[in-house]
Design an enzyme around this catalytic site. Structure first.
Site, mmCIF file in Angstrom:
data_model
loop_
_atom_site.group_PDB
_atom_site.id
_atom_site.type_symbol
_atom_site.label_atom_id
_atom_site.label_comp_id
_atom_site.label_asym_id
_atom_site.label_seq_id
_atom_site.Cartn_x
_atom_site.Cartn_y
_atom_site.Cartn_z
ATOM 1 N N VAL A 1 -4.901 -4.674 4.195
ATOM 2 C CA VAL A 1 -4.271 -5.367 4.469
ATOM 3 C C VAL A 1 -3.084 -5.622 3.579
ATOM 4 O O VAL A 1 -3.917 -5.960 2.247
ATOM 5 C CB VAL A 1 -5.062 -7.007 4.848
ATOM 6 C CG1 VAL A 1 -4.384 -7.956 5.447
ATOM 7 C CG2 VAL A 1 -6.086 -6.696 5.171
ATOM 8 N N GLU A 2 -1.423 -5.724 4.203
ATOM 9 C CA GLU A 2 -0.779 -5.534 3.280
ATOM 10 C C GLU A 2 0.068 -6.344 3.427
ATOM 11 O O GLU A 2 0.803 -6.677 2.896
ATOM 12 C CB GLU A 2 0.415 -3.824 2.816
ATOM 13 C CG GLU A 2 -0.874 -2.783 2.419
ATOM 14 C CD GLU A 2 -0.607 -1.669 2.205
ATOM 15 O OE1 GLU A 2 0.710 -1.728 1.857
ATOM 16 O OE2 GLU A 2 -0.477 -0.810 1.623
#
Length: 539
Positions: free
Chosen positions: A236-237
């Site tokens: 998750v970025e």
């Protein structure tokens, strides 16, 4: 785990997220501010050039009419694309006369009103962003690390060469992204990594372009449970379209589905600042994988929450990877490979998790969002239709390229496997021939040795028999000689006795009477001796 966003993902509009009221109010205020800026731009253009102002007024009026026609009645969560195009058209119309016809007669601007203000603002907006500083390669032999992660960006990996690095305890491989993207090198990477004895795991790049359930379905369709040595990872970025709460809810849905299917909590991977700002304590019970590339050696700090892995560098220069640098990670103090290992035989998928993923049903009271029917999109202008068509063509080309690349990779893999199989069969036949030849040579050598041994035994037996015969003959001759000597000695003794008797008779003949002499003569005759009168007399 820097990911690549596919073009096809931009076309995903099916989402299980509705923007809250605060987002809609903020965008409404932004819309009003944009309208005010557009009016002030038009007024400035009229003051600077009356002829250009007329053109601007007509273009702006036309653009405003189109905007009113195309704008939907409902309050959408997002600003429609037609509105952005119309506002852009007004700004372009205001700057066109000044750009294309600088020699046309214009009114002189006032001292306190610069005529080139819109052009200057446009130029500033068009300036490119400064390039990122070049990453300096890091020698993996000079730093302490425990594992790496790879994707298609590392190209074709020489796993045999990579295996020589004894520090690598695990390898995470990118599998999927969004709801329909599969890394074209995933299958090749995971097969070769397992073939060379690496502990492998797979990760998914989570996006806000599609729902959590469709992304989960894409992941489980690609990642096989029995091929995993490590717990799956959610990467998750980014958070462009969602609020932090919506992001947390979506990641929680995805994580719950993975836990139901794989039987363990997945690892959450993200950057230190992104975790503190968007995820936080909602995921403190999950295994945490933090990315932070410090200038020094300061470790990640996520508000006192314990993390397991730290991706401290994205610049590892490995001899087995030629196309790009590699991310390197190390375990936190007190953590080891046992904390991220996965045993597929221990868990079984829950039927409800797979069914819910396929049917796109929410789990009760776990998130603050529900699936709804997509709202009708506003009618597109001709320009938007052309752009959408071009975008669709680009998506199709990109999809065809990915498909062709995957087919080429599969073809190359099949050819390589075929050649390897043929080579193995050829080596097997050659080995069988060599074994048969060795067996024949061995049999010949054994037969030859046996014949030689039998000949030597025969010669030895003959020599022993001959020696025995000679010894027997010698013993016989010796016995005969001994017997002859004994007979001779006996005969000699008998003769000596007779002679002695005769001598005694001769010596005593003078003393013997006639009768005694007669007895002596008879005795001599009996012994076969010749006697005469004189001898008898002598006797």
């Amino acid at each position: 785990m820097l990911a690549f966003v596919p073009l096809s993902g931009m076309a995903q509009h099916n989402t299980d997220i509705n923007k809250p009221t605060r987002s809609r109010v903020t965008e409404k205020d932004k819309k009003s501010a944009d309208n005010k800026n557009t009016k002030s731009t038009k007024k400035s253009a009229q003051d600077n050039n009356s002829q250009a102002g007329k053109t601007v007024d007509k273009s702006a009026a036309k653009a405003t009419d189109n905007k009113k026609k195309e704008q939907p009645a409902s309050k959408a969560a997002e600003v429609p694309a037609s509105k952005k195009d119309n506002v852009k058209a007004v700004e372009n119309a205001a700057s066109k006369p000044a750009d294309k016809k600088p020699a046309a007669p214009q009114a002189k601007p006032a001292a306190n009103q610069p005529a080139s203000q819109p052009v200057t603002d446009t130029a500033k907006a068009a300036q490119p962003k400064p390039a990122k500083p070049r990453r300096m390669p890091v020698d993996p032999d000079k730093v302490q690390f425990d594992g790496i992660d790879v994707s298609k960006h590392q190209g074709v990996i020489d796993w045999e060469e990579l295996k020589k690095n004894q520090k690598i305890q695990f390898v995470y491989i990118k599998a999927t992204e969004g709801s329909n993207y599969v890394d074209p090198r995933y299958r090749q990477n995971i097969n070769n990594a397992r073939k060379h004895g690496f502990k492998v795991g797979s990760y998914h790049y989570f996006t806000d372009l599609s729902g959590a359930r469709t992304q989960f379905q894409n992941f489980i369709n690609t990642v096989k449970r029995d091929e995993q040595d490590l717990i799956p990872v959610i990467d998750v970025e980014k958070r462009d379209r969602w609020t932090p709460q919506q992001l947390r809810d979506s990641v929680k849905v995805f994580a719950d589905l993975l836990e139901d299917y794989y039987g363990c909590k997945p690892i959450i991977y993200t950057f230190e600042t992104f975790f503190n700002k968007n995820l936080g304590k909602a995921f403190e019970k999950y295994p945490i994988f933090i990315a932070k590339y410090p200038k020094g050696q300061e470790q990640p700090n996520i508000n006192g929450i314990k993390w397991i892995l730290w991706q401290f560098s994205e610049s590892g220069k490995f001899r087995g990877v030629k196309d790009n640098l590699v991310d390197m990670s190390r375990f936190n103090k007190g953590c080891s490979l046992a904390d991220i290992q996965y045993k597929p035989g221990k868990y079984k998928p829950r039927a409800s998790s797979v069914r819910d993923a396929v049917d796109h049903k929410d789990k009760p009271s776990t998130v603050n969002m529900t699936e709804q029917k997509p709202k009708e999109t506003p009618k597109q202008s001709k320009k938007q239709q052309e752009e959408a068509k071009k975008q669709a063509e680009k998506d199709k080309k990109a999809k065809d390229r990915n498909k062709k690349l995957a087919q080429d990779e599969a073809k190359k893999q099949a050819e390589a496997e075929k050649k390897a199989k043929e080579k193995a069969e050829q080596q097997k036949r050659q080995q069988a021939r060599q074994q048969a030849h060795d067996a024949e040579v061995k049999r010949e050598a054994e037969a030859k040795a046996k014949a030689k041994k039998e000949a030597e035994a025969k010669r030895e037996a003959e020599a022993k028999a001959k020696a025995k015969r000679e010894a027997d003959a010698k013993a016989k001759r010796k016995a005969d000689a001994q017997k002859a000597r004994e007979q001779k000695a006996k005969q000699s003794a008998s003769t000596s006795k007779t002679n002695k008797t005769a001598s005694l008779m001769n010596s005593s003949s003078s003393k013997l009477s006639q009768s005694q002499r007669n007895d002596s003569i008879r005795a001599a005759k009996q012994q076969g001796r010749k006697t005469n009168k004189s001898s008898a007399d002598n006797d």
